[in-house]
Structures are given as C-alpha cells and as structure tokens.
Design a protein around this motif. Structure first.
Motif, short mmCIF file in Angstrom:
data_model
loop_
_atom_site.label_atom_id
_atom_site.label_comp_id
_atom_site.label_asym_id
_atom_site.label_seq_id
_atom_site.Cartn_x
_atom_site.Cartn_y
_atom_site.Cartn_z
N VAL A 350 0.97 -1.23 0.28
CA VAL A 350 -0.18 0.08 -0.09
C VAL A 350 0.76 1.30 -0.17
N ALA A 351 1.79 1.48 0.86
CA ALA A 351 2.82 2.37 0.80
C ALA A 351 3.76 2.59 -0.27
N ALA A 352 3.96 1.50 -0.88
CA ALA A 352 4.81 1.61 -2.30
C ALA A 352 3.98 2.32 -3.41
N ALA A 353 2.60 2.01 -3.18
CA ALA A 353 1.61 2.29 -4.25
C ALA A 353 1.40 3.75 -3.88
N LEU A 354 1.23 4.30 -2.67
CA LEU A 354 0.98 5.60 -2.67
C LEU A 354 2.32 6.62 -2.79
N ALA A 355 3.52 5.85 -2.60
CA ALA A 355 4.56 6.50 -2.94
C ALA A 355 4.93 6.84 -4.57
N ALA A 356 4.58 5.70 -5.30
CA ALA A 356 4.70 5.91 -6.76
C ALA A 356 3.79 6.75 -7.23
N ALA A 357 2.52 6.68 -6.86
CA ALA A 357 1.35 7.75 -7.45
C ALA A 357 1.66 9.03 -7.07
N ALA A 358 2.41 9.54 -5.88
CA ALA A 358 2.70 10.95 -5.37
C ALA A 358 3.95 11.36 -5.76
N GLY A 359 4.71 10.49 -6.51
CA GLY A 359 6.25 10.60 -6.71
C GLY A 359 7.03 10.93 -5.72
N ARG A 360 6.85 10.29 -4.51
CA ARG A 360 7.81 10.65 -3.38
C ARG A 360 8.58 9.53 -3.01
N ASP A 361 9.37 9.60 -2.09
CA ASP A 361 10.10 8.59 -1.44
C ASP A 361 9.16 8.00 -0.19
N PRO A 362 9.08 6.70 -0.02
CA PRO A 362 8.17 5.98 0.89
C PRO A 362 8.32 6.81 2.44
N SER A 363 9.61 7.28 2.65
CA SER A 363 9.85 7.99 3.90
C SER A 363 9.23 8.96 3.96
N GLU A 364 8.73 9.69 2.87
CA GLU A 364 8.01 10.88 2.78
C GLU A 364 6.41 10.71 2.89
N VAL A 365 5.81 9.61 2.81
CA VAL A 365 4.22 9.24 2.71
C VAL A 365 4.06 9.13 4.18
N PRO A 366 3.06 10.26 4.44
CA PRO A 366 2.64 10.39 5.86
C PRO A 366 1.91 8.80 6.41
N ALA A 367 2.37 8.14 7.54
CA ALA A 367 1.92 7.06 8.03
C ALA A 367 0.42 6.97 8.11
N ASP A 368 0.02 8.22 8.43
CA ASP A 368 -1.67 8.33 8.40
C ASP A 368 -2.44 7.97 7.08
N GLU A 369 -1.59 8.36 5.98
CA GLU A 369 -2.11 7.86 4.75
C GLU A 369 -2.20 6.45 4.52
N VAL A 370 -1.17 5.73 4.81
CA VAL A 370 -1.19 4.29 4.73
C VAL A 370 -2.08 3.76 5.67
N ARG A 371 -2.20 4.00 6.85
CA ARG A 371 -3.03 3.60 7.78
C ARG A 371 -4.45 3.77 7.11
N ALA A 372 -4.87 4.79 6.81
CA ALA A 372 -6.15 5.02 6.23
C ALA A 372 -6.56 4.25 5.17
N CYS A 373 -5.72 3.97 4.01
CA CYS A 373 -6.09 2.89 3.12
C CYS A 373 -6.05 1.46 3.67
N LEU A 374 -4.99 1.16 4.58
CA LEU A 374 -5.15 -0.24 5.28
C LEU A 374 -6.59 -0.43 5.80
N LEU A 375 -6.96 0.62 6.73
CA LEU A 375 -8.25 0.68 7.19
C LEU A 375 -9.37 0.39 6.40
N SER A 376 -9.29 1.00 5.13
CA SER A 376 -10.42 0.75 4.21
C SER A 376 -10.27 -0.56 3.20
N ASN A 377 -9.14 -1.34 3.59
CA ASN A 377 -8.81 -2.56 3.07
C ASN A 377 -9.66 -3.82 4.29
N GLY A 378 -9.78 -3.06 5.35
CA GLY A 378 -10.31 -3.99 6.24
C GLY A 378 -9.41 -4.31 7.40
#
Ligand SMILES: Cc1cc2nc3c(=O)[nH]c(=O)nc-3n(C[C@H](O)[C@H](O)[C@H](O)COP(=O)(O)OP(=O)(O)OC[C@H]3O[C@@H](n4cnc5c(N)ncnc54)[C@H](O)[C@@H]3O)c2cc1C
Length: 403
Positions: A350-378
């Motif tokens: 999930v984090a890799a897909a978010l990083a790729a979509a935003a053109g960011r390094d994974p370390s720059e992806v806010p953990a809250d964004e990763v958490r929100a996507c994971l929550l939506s995955n159940g």
C-alpha cells in the motif's frame, strides 16, 4: 540491455512479496513481482512449512484481517483442511491443528496454486525464474534493478521498490546495513509414512520434521552461499542418518518423497530500519502502526508494527517486508513467520503504491495515509485495549516453539 518500467517492483515471491504485490496492484499501481525460483510462497511452500500461525492473541480476539486473513482462507482452498471452526463464521471442518487459536494447516502445493490465482486476479506481472543481481542507486535511492534469467539481463525501473527477499538483498546490494542472528538446524520434508501425531496430508503421505533448538544443532549466522550449502548438506545428512537407521522392510513403507527447495534458515538478514522493533515493544503503542502481529508461541500481549520498521535507515526508494524488515531479538522471532509476512507485506505494498502515485520517497508518505488505506482494506492497524488481556475464561493452549 532491455529496460522495463513499472510503478512498483517487488523482489521476492514469498508470502510478504505476494501480499505486497497484490496490495499495490489493488491500489491501481502497475506492479512486477520478481522471484528467483519457479515457486510462489517462498519458505512457506518451498520450505515444506504447513502451519499458518495464529491471527489471534490466544484469548479469543482476532488481531489481523485484510490480506492476512484472505491468504489464510485461500491457503486451504486446494487441500484437506479448513480455516478453524468457530472463527470468522466457519462452523465446521478440520483445521489440522489442535487448540483454540485462529491458525490452520495447509498443503504447501495447494497454497502455491492459490497465491498464483490471487496474483493473476490482481493483475500483477509475475517474473519467475528471475533473480535480482544488482541495483542502481542515485543519491542512496534505488532507481532500478538488474535482473537475470535465461533470456539474459534486463534493467527494471520503478518509482518504488519492495524488498521481500527474506534476506534484505536489495538493501544489501544498495549498500545498506543489515543485522544477522543465529540459526538452528531443521529439516521439514514430505514423506511416505504415517505419523498420526504429526501432519497427515492423506493416508500414507505426511510432512515430518527433524531438528530443534539445542546447542548441538546450533548453526550460527548465514552469510552467503557457502553457509547455505553447509546448512542444506547437514540437513540431508540428518535425513540419511534417520533412514539408514530403519530396518530394510520399514524403508519400503517409510521414505522421503519431496525435500525442501529452500534452505530452512529462520533468520538470514534484516534491514537496519529507521526504527528496529525490539523486545520491549511487545504490548506497546506506536502512532504510526500499520498492523498488529500476535505472539505465535503463546497467548499474550500483541505487537503493533511501526511504519518506520519497514523503512531502511540508509537506503531510499524501498520498503522492506516480511522476515527482513527492521526487528531484533524476540521481535525478529515473532515477526519472521507467515502472518507477520502477510501483514507487513500488505502495508509495504500500500505504501509503495502511495509513494509511486505521489512521486515521493516512501519515507515521505505520511503514516496516516498508509493507515487510512489499510483501514479501508479492512485491516486492523492498532491493538484494541482488550488484545492480549486474559479474560480469565480461556482454555489454555499449549505453548508452541518448534516453528
Ligand atoms: C524450520 C522452519 C519452520 C517454520 N515453521 C513455520 C510455521 O509453522 N508457520 C509459520 O507461519 N512460519 C514458519 N516458519 C517461518 C516462515 O515460513 C517464513 O519465515 C516466512 O514464510 C517468510 O516469508 P517472507 O515472505 O518474509 O520470506 P521468504 O519466504 O524467504 O521469501 C523470500 C522470497 O524471495 C526470493 N528471493 C530471494 N532472493 C531473491 C533474489 N535475489 N531475486 C529474486 N527473488 C529472490 C526467494 O526465493 C523467496 O521466494 C518456519 C521457518 C523455518 C525455517
């Protein structure tokens, strides 16, 4: 040299890598999964492992859902077992393993077929029989991999990579630090024999195990090909000794059918992460937690998984998942098994897909964004207050330590 480009490239088709590839592809990323063997599932299938360890705290609470639960369900699709009756709506069947925990047995070959189906359903581009042999970096950031197979060498570019190689090989190739730990000899193999007390696949076909964590069977750290050869040949010699000791008549009914095609080393190398999970973190809380992992050995406190444990300290453009993520001591022992591989694989994907979509390094992806996507995955990302707390009415499950 030919060049291929993707949004996300995952190295290693074990449980962690398959989970990462599926999670990234389900978020719309163009994903390649590179696996050096012609087998999916890594140690869990080619190592003749057959127990999907618990997705619960031992006190009746489910601690992981999302892909971890989906993979457990799919692990029994082609085999004689069911997910455990009494859990997640399953009313009857045989999980193959006693006790009251949310775990089950699976047929290694059956699990492999299901993993392939899941990858196909998610639209992942699978490269089998292809080994990552080099990485190219720019300012400590991995920008491409060099992979090799019988057709030659190919450069594979991606916006973000996942190291799910079980030995942190991408991070090592990029010059990142790793930690190592000792191993013990083990031999799990498929045989024509009936061991009612062990794992009976079907009449006359079992998985047997030799080896345990005693000083005589200590193997130490694995630092490369020579150690792997030494480990595997010692396991073969243990097996020959076992069969040589059988009377001739018995050897007609009791013989090896299939040996593992991966070395049964529990710990090879793990990344030095931004945060390395350690013993004191059991039962602790992390604001950046991306998943909950239970103690597979016994009922008790669970572990939250900080996003920072998937991020190598010195190398960018990559996340680690599964048994090569940032853990040490007891935490490594807890996180090196199948459920944790699925939980951390999904989070890394999930984090890799978010990083790729935003053109960011994974370390720059806010953990809250990763958490929100994971929550939506159940998925479950935080430990509930009742996790790991003995309600006082649980039937005791015997402690489990061989795995
Ligand atoms: C004896 C023993 C018993 C165990 N028992 C259990 C058990 O009962 N239940 C349980 O849950 N766990 C058990 N485990 C642990 C568990 O099976 C594994 O640790 C877990 O499956 C690891 O998953 P992973 O995806 O992180 O790594 P791996 O399974 O190691 O997957 C890594 C993948 O990457 C590939 N790869 C590596 N390098 C490259 C490269 N350069 N290029 C391309 N591909 C590459 C490998 O071929 C492999 O497929 C046991 C382990 C051992 C050794």
């Amino acid at each position: 040299m030919a060049v291929k480009s993707y949004d996300v490239v995952v190295a290693g088709g074990g449980v962690a890598g398959v989970a990462a590839a599926i999670a990234a592809a389900r978020r719309g990323a163009r994903v390649a999964l590179i696996e050096k063997q012609c087998i999916l599932g890594g140690l869990a299938t080619s190592g003749m492992i057959y127990i999907y360890l618990p997705l619960c705290d031992g006190y009746g609470h489910v601690t992981a859902q999302g892909l971890a639960w989906e993979m457990m369900r799919r692990s029994v699709e082609y085999g004689p077992f069911t997910t455990p009756p009494g859990w997640a709506g399953v009313t009857e069947g045989y999980s193959g393993i006693g006790g009251k925990r949310f775990r089950c047995c699976f047929s290694p070959g059956g699990f492999e077929l299901s993993l392939d189906k899941m990858l196909e359903e998610a639209g992942v581009d699978l490269w089998l029989d292809t080994r990552v042999v080099g990485v190219r970096t720019h300012d400590d950031r991995i920008t491409s991999l060099r992979v090799a197979n019988d057709s030659g060498s190919v450069t594979v570019r991606a916006k973000c990579f996942v190291d799910a190689t079980g030995g942190a090989y991408l991070v090592q190739l990029a010059g990142g630090k790793v930690g190592r730990d000792e191993n013990f000899m083990a031999a799990w193999w498929m045989d024509a024999a009936e061991h009612p007390e062990k794992y009976l696949l079907t009449e006359g076909l079992s998985i047997s195990r030799l080896g345990n964590r005693t000083p005589e069977l200590s193997f130490g750290e694995c630092r490369g090909g020579r150690d792997v050869t030494r480990f595997v040949r010692r396991a073969w010699s243990m097996l020959r000794d076992r069969y040589d000791a059988l009377p001739a008549e018995e050897r007609k009914k009791n013989f090896p059918v299939q040996l593992p095609s991966m070395p049964q080393l529990r710990k090879i190398a793990r990344i030095d992460a931004v945060y390395n999970l350690a013993d004191a973190d059991q039962g602790g809380h992390f604001d950046d937690s991306v998943g909950v992992v239970s103690d597979w050995r016994r009922a008790g406190p669970v572990w939250e998984t900080p996003y920072r444990s998937l991020l190598p300290r010195e190398v960018r453009g990559v996340l680690a998942a599964g048994r090569c993520m940032g853990t040490e001591g007891l935490a490594w022992e807890i996180f090196r098994v199948i459920p944790a591989a699925a939980v951390t694989g999904e989070a890394a994907g999930v984090a890799a897909a978010l990083a790729a979509a935003a053109g960011r390094d994974p370390s720059e992806v806010p953990a809250d964004e990763v958490r929100a996507c994971l929550l939506s995955n159940g998925c479950i990302v935080d430990a509930a207050p009742e996790f790991g707390v003995d309600p006082g009415n649980c039937e005791k499950t015997p402690e489990y330590t061989e795995n």
